[in-house]
Enzyme design. Structure first.
Site, PDB file in Angstrom:
ATOM      1  N   LYS A 162       0.856  -1.191   0.000  1.00 39.40           N
ATOM      2  CA  LYS A 162       0.000   0.000   0.000  1.00 39.40           C
ATOM      3  C   LYS A 162       0.887   1.234   0.000  1.00 39.40           C
ATOM      4  O   LYS A 162       1.731   1.408   0.873  1.00 39.40           O
ATOM      5  CB  LYS A 162      -0.895   0.007   1.241  1.00 39.40           C
TER       6      LYS A 162
ATOM      7  N   LYS B 210      -9.723  13.302   8.193  1.00 36.63           N
ATOM      8  CA  LYS B 210      -9.221  12.943   9.507  1.00 36.63           C
ATOM      9  C   LYS B 210      -9.169  14.159  10.424  1.00 36.63           C
ATOM     10  O   LYS B 210      -9.104  15.298   9.950  1.00 36.63           O
ATOM     11  CB  LYS B 210      -7.795  12.381   9.384  1.00 36.63           C
TER      12      LYS B 210
ATOM     13  N   ASP C  58     -11.963   7.334   4.105  1.00 33.43           N
ATOM     14  CA  ASP C  58     -10.721   7.111   4.845  1.00 33.43           C
ATOM     15  C   ASP C  58     -10.376   5.632   4.951  1.00 33.43           C
ATOM     16  O   ASP C  58      -9.331   5.279   5.485  1.00 33.43           O
ATOM     17  CB  ASP C  58     -10.831   7.731   6.245  1.00 33.43           C
TER      18      ASP C  58
ATOM     19  N   GLU D 248      -9.350   3.798   2.581  1.00 33.02           N
ATOM     20  CA  GLU D 248      -8.910   3.877   1.194  1.00 33.02           C
ATOM     21  C   GLU D 248      -7.850   2.849   0.817  1.00 33.02           C
ATOM     22  O   GLU D 248      -7.750   2.436  -0.334  1.00 33.02           O
ATOM     23  CB  GLU D 248      -8.386   5.285   0.895  1.00 33.02           C
TER      24      GLU D 248
ATOM     25  N   ASP E 267      -2.379  10.699   3.334  1.00 35.11           N
ATOM     26  CA  ASP E 267      -3.779  10.328   3.547  1.00 35.11           C
ATOM     27  C   ASP E 267      -4.468  11.341   4.445  1.00 35.11           C
ATOM     28  O   ASP E 267      -4.302  11.322   5.660  1.00 35.11           O
ATOM     29  CB  ASP E 267      -3.871   8.927   4.163  1.00 35.11           C
TER      30      ASP E 267
ATOM     31  N   ARG F  12      -7.521  -0.274   1.425  1.00 34.88           N
ATOM     32  CA  ARG F  12      -8.049  -1.555   0.939  1.00 34.88           C
ATOM     33  C   ARG F  12      -8.547  -1.442  -0.495  1.00 34.88           C
ATOM     34  O   ARG F  12      -8.540  -2.426  -1.230  1.00 34.88           O
ATOM     35  CB  ARG F  12      -9.155  -2.042   1.875  1.00 34.88           C
TER      36      ARG F  12
END
Length: 521
Positions: A286, A298, A368, A370, A291, A372
């Site tokens: 990943k 977040k 969030d 994301e 992020d 996966r």
């Protein structure tokens, strides 16, 4: 970054010759390193070299209450009887205390790794050192132990200070690399072990550098460019840009990155070290270079840490480097899913439904969740295109794994007991520890969607497990393991072998897995 410690392997005779020679004008004084067991026990070669200094050593040890316990050390400057030695550094390898049955043990990988870290910490930088690798109770494989010592020292000496412009000129830890002549009984075998260990260290350092870099420097295109440098080692590199990914159908991955000004990338790395007809093994990382959480943004507190949300891809990059450097006799695929998850007018929304590369549809409940989505397309692509013997993915995937395991273990999930067992054994051997968590139909039901084939989050309960259940839907029957490294890949606790925010976790683990279980003779 450049290594802060450099190793040369010599025999004890050469070490004695260098100690006897008068230092040249302007040459740094020698730091002599000796390993000391319980009650100041010394190895035979060390005892011979230190014989003229033994009275002073005994007096200094008594004054400092130094008894050779593991984790302790004693410094003597300009020791009597050792002309040309500016500093004698004695490092304890004896029992640490009650209940401790011995010093450094050949059965414990991390004893000599940790010893190397302690050596580097006490030595500092800028030293001209000779280390007498002659412990009182020799290991079964002294050459392998010497390699681990060098690995531990190199990892401990790592610093990421690329952006510090005001470095103290009088700081002895910033005076360049220490040079260590490691004196051993069998130099040829030890030299091979040290060279191999240093190649592995390079892979860990690459992973650390990538995770430590700020997101304004390391975005998907730049990450891809850095990974492409592996071509210099014989790794085949293919970079898939956005038009190519659109044509192939990476819609889940592209959905994550569509709100960013930095276009997404997928990097495919291939090391062909075995016969062409040998089934490859595959690693998927990943690589969310930053992020924000996207539209499901977040909280601001600690969001800066999300520059490290690509630690899985960093580990795969470092692993491929390590395998190529030692010319591993295996066919290995490494895939990096590189995106940036940002909120904008073009960003993915909660409630959106995307069709993944596999054809399965996904309802976006939380933008969030994301990582996966990135892995879903990457896993399917690897499974379908390369048909590997197994796939292992690494991802800083869930905060829930921190709640469950803290930072002591990474979470392990797998559809294959044999693969899971081998990973756990590699973890024990390297000290990169894992804990296997359960999976099953009851957890899988938590990600069922009313509107699509699945949803991208199952709620608060069993958050790490439902994330793994999601990923399992994209590997079919291929043996697969998912390593959730949210607690181990960044924000690392200080240890004998790492003082950096980024750990490079996973490189040593997976290199050991390939070496022990999947390389051809």
């Amino acid at each position: 970054m450049s290594p802060n410690v450099k190793f040369e392997v010599v025999n004890f005779g050469e070490a004695e010759r260098r100690l006897a020679a008068a230092p040249a004008e302007g040459e740094r004084p020698i730091t002599l390193i000796a390993f000391v067991g319980a009650k100041l026990a010394l190895g035979g070669e060390t005892s011979t070299i230190l014989r003229d200094a033994e009275p002073q050593i005994a007096r200094a040890a008594a004054a400092a209450k130094f008894a050779g316990k593991r984790g302790t050390s004693l410094d003597l400057y300009a020791p009597a009887g050792l002309d040309g030695v500016g500093r004698l550094l004695m490092i304890g390898v004896g029992p640490a205390g009650d209940g401790d049955n011995g010093g450094a043990s050949p059965e414990r990988f991390d004893d000599y790794l940790g010893l190397g870290g302690q050596l580097a910490a006490r030595l500092g930088q800028g030293a001209n050192a000779i280390a007498l690798f002659d412990v009182p109770e020799p290991p079964a494989d002294a050459s392998a132990a010497a390699g681990q010592l060098a690995l531990g020292a190199t990892l401990r000496a790592y610093k990421f200070d690329l952006y510090r412009t005001k470095k103290k000129k009088d700081d002895p830890e910033r005076e360049g690399a220490s040079e260590i002549a490691l004196a051993v009984a069998e130099p040829e075998a030890a030299r091979a072990a040290v060279d191999g260990a240093l190649g592995l260290a390079e892979g860990v350092v690459i992973a650390r550098d990538l995770v430590n870099e700020p997101a304004n420097v390391l975005y998907p295109e730049e990450f891809a460019r850095r990974a492409a440098k592996l071509a210099d080692l014989g790794v085949e590199v293919e970079i898939l840009d956005v038009p190519t990914l659109q044509t192939l159908g990476f819609r889940a991955l592209l959905g994550v990155g569509q709100g960013s000004a930095h276009p997404s990338r997928v990097v495919v790395l291939r090391w062909n070290g075995a016969a062409p007809d040998t089934q490859p093994v595959a690693f998927v990382g990943k690589g969310v270079c930053f992020d924000t959480g996207g539209i499901s943004i977040k909280p601001a507190a600690s969001m800066e840490d999300m520059k490290g949300d690509m630690a899985g891809a960093a580990a795969v990059t470092g692993l491929m480097h390590a395998l190529a450097v030692r010319k591993a006799k295996a066919n290995v695929i490494g895939v990096l899913g590189l995106v940036e998850n940002m909120p904008s007018g073009e960003a993915q929304r909660p409630g959106d439904i995307v069709t993944s590369l596999s054809g399965q549809t996904i309802e976006i409940i939380n933008t969030d969740a994301e990582g996966r989505l990135v892995l879903a397309d990457a896993l399917w692509y690897v499974k379908d295109k390369f048909k590997p013997a197994f796939i292992i993915d690494l991802a800083t995937l869930t905060g829930a794994i921190l709640v469950a395991l803290g930072q002591e273990h990474a979470g392990l999930f797998s559809n294959n007991d044999e693969l899971a067992g081998r990973i756990l054994e590699a973890g024990k051997a390297t000290g990169e520890k894992l804990w296997r968590l359960p999976m099953g139909p009851a957890y899988d039901k938590l990600i069922e969607s009313k509107f699509a084939d699945m949803k991208n989050t199952g709620g608060r309960h069993a958050g790490s497990i439902t994330a793994a259940q999601f990923l399992e839907r994209f590997v079919d029957k291929t043996p697969w393991a998912h390593l959730d490294i949210a607690g181990t890949g960044m924000g690392s606790p200080a240890s004998d072998t790492n003082q950096s925010w980024a750990s490079g976790w996973g490189v040593r683990l997976l290199d050991r897995l390939v070496k022990d279980c999947y390389e051809s003779a």
